[in-house]
Write an enzyme that holds these catalytic residues in place. Structure first.
Site: not given
Length: 305
Positions: A52, A215-216, A220, A225
């Site tokens: 990250y 990534s809730p 795609g 979002v």
């Protein structure tokens, strides 16, 4: 906020965790505000990875949290390793080197959890196990987990380990609900009935491993979002209606949808916006009804038989 036992460990962590991928590039002051807001909102679990920001996210987190009045033993820090530029690497040397690098950048003596980031096709379970053993023996890592692993890959690794793996990070949310769709379409000759992951959600429950939803709110392959997106009109109308009814935001309802699943999923929210963090956590105690859960599921474009 509800606390979850993470896997079979003695970690009792917040059901919502802060994903720190986007912390790279923030000023120390801004990062401090994000962390303080998270702590004030009940979040005590922070998810990192060595890649990250090429390690910058961990470094910024360390600088910021040093100026916050919180004891190390009152928070839980997780990091991940195994992704390198253009290849994956679960070699003993790389796992140990990555863990030590994360410890240095985070300014801590130990990680509560170290997870393997994405499956390495060249994984040798005995080598991974030896790396984990050395890190634990040295007091540098308390527990271990995986990310994006299928059940058989978990089994392959677990058979070489004496310690139980405690987490598996998997993408899950209203636009990534394949793990539940395949369960409800067993033996059906339709798209939803395709089992792409080996019934991984049920497997995690059977093995008492905690699923961490990443990534809730995405749709795609990182296309964006779905909250307030014009392509998801029906879903957003449904989210907004429930949000108004419960007195929270639509993002909070989307999070409550994940939390309602009996697998006791820990949702990783990646926002670096203090206001949004507060909005999401304000919905952490909402328990949607069964009818509401299925209404959102269908508004997302999924169908029932």
């Amino acid at each position: 906020m509800k606390l979850l036992q993470i896997g079979t460990s003695n970690i009792m962590a917040s059901q919502l965790a802060l994903g720190c991928m986007r912390m790279a590039g923030l000023s120390k002051e801004r990062a401090k505000e994000v962390i303080e807001t998270s702590l004030e909102s009940g979040i005590n679990f922070f998810d990192h990875a060595d890649i990250y920001g090429d390690g910058e996210s961990e470094a910024i987190f360390s600088k910021a949290i040093k100026e916050i009045d919180v004891k190390r033993e009152d928070i839980f820090i997780q990091s991940k390793c195994g992704i390198r530029k253009s290849f994956y690497d679960f070699s003993k040397e790389h796992i140990i080197q990555s863990a030590e690098g994360s410890l240095t950048r985070l300014g801590t003596d130990y990680l509560d959890v170290l997870a393997l980031h994405r499956p390495d096709a060249l994984m040798e379970p005995e080598e991974v196990s030896e790396a984990f053993y050395q890190l634990k023996k040295a007091g540098k890592v308390r527990y271990f987990g995986v990310s994006n692993f299928a059940p058989t890959t978990v089994e392959l690794l677990q058979q070489s380990m004496s310690d139980k793996l405690i987490v598996n990070q998997l993408q899950f949310g209203l636009q990534h609900a394949g793990m539940v769709s395949s369960q409800m379409n067993v033996n059906m000759e339709n798209e939803l009935g395709i089992n792409r992951d080996g019934a991984v959600l049920d497997y995690m429950r059977l093995k008492k491993m905690t699923v961490q939803a990443w990534s809730p709110y995405q749709f795609g392959y990182f296309d964006g979002v779905f909250i307030d997106h014009p392509n998801f009109k029906e879903l957003n109308e449904c989210l907004n209606n429930f949000a108004e009814s419960y007195g929270v935001t639509s993002t909070g309802i989307a999070t409550a949808w994940i939390s309602r699943h009996p697998a006791n999923i820990q949702t990783i929210i990646g926002s670096m916006n203090p206001s949004r963090i507060r909005d999401i956590t304000q919905a952490s105690d909402i328990r949607l009804t069964r009818k509401e859960w299925y209404e959102l599921y269908q508004a997302s474009g999924f169908t029932l038989l």
